[in-house]
Enzyme design. Structure first.
Site, short mmCIF file in Angstrom:
data_model
loop_
_atom_site.label_atom_id
_atom_site.label_comp_id
_atom_site.label_asym_id
_atom_site.label_seq_id
_atom_site.Cartn_x
_atom_site.Cartn_y
_atom_site.Cartn_z
N HIS A 1 0.78 -2.01 -0.43
CA HIS A 1 -0.14 -0.17 0.13
C HIS A 1 0.35 0.71 -0.25
O HIS A 1 0.96 1.67 0.55
CB HIS A 1 -1.18 0.81 1.10
CG HIS A 1 -0.78 -0.29 2.52
ND1 HIS A 1 -0.06 -0.10 2.98
CD2 HIS A 1 -1.43 -1.74 3.31
CE1 HIS A 1 0.11 -0.09 4.10
NE2 HIS A 1 -0.38 -1.20 4.71
N ASN B 1 1.87 4.75 2.55
CA ASN B 1 0.64 4.34 3.05
C ASN B 1 1.93 3.65 4.10
O ASN B 1 2.28 2.82 3.93
CB ASN B 1 -0.93 4.18 3.66
CG ASN B 1 -2.13 4.65 2.66
OD1 ASN B 1 -2.77 4.35 1.78
ND2 ASN B 1 -2.61 5.64 3.51
N GLY C 1 -9.61 6.29 -2.59
CA GLY C 1 -9.83 7.93 -2.24
C GLY C 1 -9.45 8.08 -1.00
O GLY C 1 -9.86 9.90 -0.80
N ASP D 1 -7.54 -3.75 0.69
CA ASP D 1 -6.76 -3.73 1.64
C ASP D 1 -8.00 -4.12 2.40
O ASP D 1 -8.09 -3.00 3.93
CB ASP D 1 -5.76 -2.38 2.12
CG ASP D 1 -5.39 -2.38 3.08
OD1 ASP D 1 -5.37 -3.51 3.90
OD2 ASP D 1 -4.71 -1.54 4.50
N LEU E 1 -6.58 4.89 9.81
CA LEU E 1 -6.85 4.14 9.04
C LEU E 1 -7.02 2.79 9.87
O LEU E 1 -5.44 2.80 9.66
CB LEU E 1 -6.96 4.49 7.78
CG LEU E 1 -7.27 6.11 7.19
CD1 LEU E 1 -6.70 5.55 5.66
CD2 LEU E 1 -8.97 5.56 7.02
N ALA E 2 -7.81 1.74 9.39
CA ALA E 2 -7.77 0.38 9.62
C ALA E 2 -7.89 -0.61 8.62
O ALA E 2 -6.78 -1.82 8.35
CB ALA E 2 -8.82 0.03 10.62
N GLY E 3 -7.20 -0.07 7.16
CA GLY E 3 -8.28 -0.65 6.18
C GLY E 3 -9.02 -0.18 4.94
O GLY E 3 -9.23 1.08 5.38
#
Length: 413
Positions: free
Chosen positions: A245, A248, A278, A303, A338-340
């Site tokens: 990713h 990130n 997004g 993800d 963010l967790a995914g």
């Protein structure tokens, strides 16, 4: 001629035989004839040529050059894509890839196929060794049998070899330095089921583990890392071939400190995962990364988490509680983290197109490129003769899914 607008009206016998294709390898159709068809009138994707109007023929469970069968699937007004491949997905439709439960893997596989995903790598979180070993054993056993839905392409081991400073939603108490013996035990438990591993290359022992894994045919991806440019470049030269990713959970892409992104760009052939929901990456940066790396080096991933495809609310991911609100999945006790994602890979393709990415480039990033990354390009990722007979028909105006074909059969929606 079989009109995709009338799939819901197919005779029950046809639905029963063709609407529930199985997972690894696929089950033989009872009559065989339904697996032979011509998909006509659609704009068909090819990795080299983009979209062109042509006919796709299926002969059993393979794409054929010609078909002697008169059964036709009318794809007029549609794009015809290969089934997508998701290399990084933690769960879907309430199913958790880290549950070590074959019923959850099957539920996930069924739901993903309905979204146009034909193969996926169930991706672990950082878990205790006993739990990771159980996941590996469960996946290995699952792959030996025939199951409905998308195929399991192998485990993506994301953790425990991650940097604490960039752990994201991973449990910091369970992180550890790269350990060849631990990795060997997990591979043993999974009978070689691990196909992809994410690690932080700056951790002690990372380079020897990269070399060991690559010798065993495992693809190594750099992620959840504090590595600078030189460290990341050394890891890529040692055999790592991908970045997890991109942008990130890694060092920023700076003009004096280009970090992991700069190293990935400088080492030819390195592929980069990109979450195109997004939320994880701004649309402007999605456009920039496609231009920087070119569509041939981007691997689109979802993800996705277990709540993907479910109503918003509070859920659990391993030992962590997550909240899904307005399309964002965050840690409940750290809402800035963010967790995914809660997007399917097909929805990521649609969003990428809305950001200005050409559809052909987005489709390549979600089908052909991941197939190449895992060495499956002779079987998956395109609609060329000899490939597995799977396709997705998208409405050319809305990009909504009109039909899914798997193993030569229309999948019951």
């Amino acid at each position: 001629m079989l009109d995709i607008r009338k799939i819901a009206e197919l005779p029950e016998a046809h639905k029963r035989d063709c609407g529930k294709p199985t997972g690894i390898g696929g089950a033989a159709n009872r009559h065989g004839k339904e697996r032979h068809m011509q998909i006509t009138g659609g704009w068909v994707y090819d990795p080299d040529e983009g979209f062109a109007e042509r006919t796709v023929c299926t002969d059993g469970e393979k794409i054929a050059r010609i078909s002697t069968d008169t059964k036709r699937l009318d794809a007029a007004g549609c794009y015809v894509l290969p089934l997508l491949i998701d290399l990084h997905i933690h769960g879907y439709a309430g199913a958790d890839a880290g549950s070590a439960d074959p019923a959850e893997l099957e539920r996930m596989a069924r739901a993903l196929l309905m979204q146009g995903v034909g193969a996926f790598c169930p991706t672990t979180m950082t878990l205790p060794e006993a739990r990771l070993a159980a996941v590996c054993r469960c996946t290995a056993a699952y792959c030996k049998e025939r199951h409905p839905g998308a195929q399991v392409a192998g485990i993506h081991l994301e953790g425990p070899f991650l940097a604490p400073e960039r752990r994201g939603s991973h449990d910091g108490a369970l992180l550890q330095n790269p350990d060849p013996e631990l990795f060997r035990r997990l591979q043993e438990a999974g009978e070689g089921a691990v196909r992809l591993m994410t690690l932080a290359p700056e951790l002690p022992g990372a380079l020897p583990l990269i070399r060991m894994a690559v010798k065993q045919g495992i693809r190594v991806s750099l992620g959840h890392t504090q590595a600078d440019y030189d460290t990341a470049r050394a890891a890529l030269r040692a055999g790592a071939a991908q970045c997890t990713h991109l942008l990130n959970a890694m060092t920023p892409f700076g003009h004096r400190a280009p970090g992991v992104v700069g190293a990935a760009f400088d080492v030819p052939g390195t592929m980069v995962e990109l979450i195109c929901d997004g939320i994880h990456v701004h649309p402007a940066m999605v456009r920039a990364m496609f231009r920087l790396f070119g569509p041939e080096r981007v691997v689109m991933v979802s993800d996705a988490l277990p709540p993907a495809g479910l109503p918003e609310g509070t859920y659990h991911l391993g030992s962590r509680e997550i909240t899904v609100d307005h399309g964002r999945a965050v840690l409940s006790d750290k809402p800035e983290t963010l967790a995914g994602s809660v997007c399917s890979l097909m929805e990521c393709v649609r969003r990428a197109v809305s950001f200005g990415i050409p559809l052909a480039d987005a489709v390549r990033a979600a089908s052909w490129n991941p197939a190449c990354a895992l060495g499956m390009e002779t079987r998956k990722g395109s609609l060329r003769p000899g490939q597995e007979a799977g396709a997705v028909l998208l409405d050319r105006e809305t990009l909504e899914t009109r039909a899914v074909i798997a193993r030569g059969c229309v999948v019951e929606q």
